[in-house]
Design a protein around this motif. Structure first.
Motif, short mmCIF file in Angstrom:
data_model
loop_
_atom_site.label_atom_id
_atom_site.label_comp_id
_atom_site.label_asym_id
_atom_site.label_seq_id
_atom_site.Cartn_x
_atom_site.Cartn_y
_atom_site.Cartn_z
N ILE A 1 0.66 4.03 -2.96
CA ILE A 1 0.30 5.41 -2.67
C ILE A 1 1.42 6.37 -3.07
O ILE A 1 1.18 7.43 -3.66
N THR A 2 2.66 5.99 -2.78
CA THR A 2 3.80 6.82 -3.17
C THR A 2 3.88 6.95 -4.68
O THR A 2 4.09 8.05 -5.21
N CYS B 1 0.83 -1.20 0.00
CA CYS B 1 0.00 0.00 0.00
C CYS B 1 0.87 1.25 0.00
O CYS B 1 0.57 2.22 -0.71
N TRP B 2 1.94 1.24 0.78
CA TRP B 2 2.83 2.38 0.85
C TRP B 2 3.45 2.65 -0.53
O TRP B 2 3.50 3.80 -0.98
N MET C 1 0.94 11.73 -10.08
CA MET C 1 0.05 12.89 -10.15
C MET C 1 0.86 14.20 -10.15
O MET C 1 0.51 15.15 -10.85
N GLN C 2 1.95 14.23 -9.37
CA GLN C 2 2.78 15.43 -9.37
C GLN C 2 3.43 15.66 -10.72
O GLN C 2 3.52 16.80 -11.18
N VAL D 1 1.43 6.65 -6.94
CA VAL D 1 0.33 7.47 -7.44
C VAL D 1 0.57 8.94 -7.15
O VAL D 1 0.33 9.80 -8.01
N CYS D 2 1.07 9.25 -5.95
CA CYS D 2 1.36 10.64 -5.60
C CYS D 2 2.42 11.24 -6.53
O CYS D 2 2.27 12.36 -7.02
N LEU D 3 3.48 10.50 -6.76
CA LEU D 3 4.53 10.99 -7.65
C LEU D 3 4.03 11.13 -9.09
O LEU D 3 4.36 12.09 -9.77
#
Length: 76
Positions: free
Chosen positions: A62-63, A58-59, A69-70, A65-67
């Motif tokens: 999530i990491t 999960c970590w 999106m940025q 997807v966050c990167l």
């Protein structure tokens, strides 16, 4: 968040919300700390590697997807 967005779009100065933003960051850090302190590491290790692997997966997701999106939004 919604109140801030509506107030700023109505003409309120965004700097009046800075103390609230700092307070919300503090509360998030306190909540995450409480969750971490409430975790029983010995019980987690004894229950096997599956929960640890799931948390790590999960970590990573999530990491990632966050990167992504940025990068897509041009922030990174």
């Amino acid at each position: 968040s919604v109140i801030t967005t509506i107030a700023v779009s109505a003409g309120a100065d965004i700097t009046i919300f800075n103390p609230v933003k700092e307070l919300s960051k503090f509360f998030i850090v306190m909540a995450m700390g409480a969750i971490g302190l409430n975790t029983n590491i010995v019980k987690l290790v004894k229950s096997g590697g599956k929960p640890i692997l799931l948390g790590f997966s999960c970590w990573v997701a999530i990491t990632g997807v966050c990167l992504l999106m940025q990068v897509l939004l041009g922030l990174f």
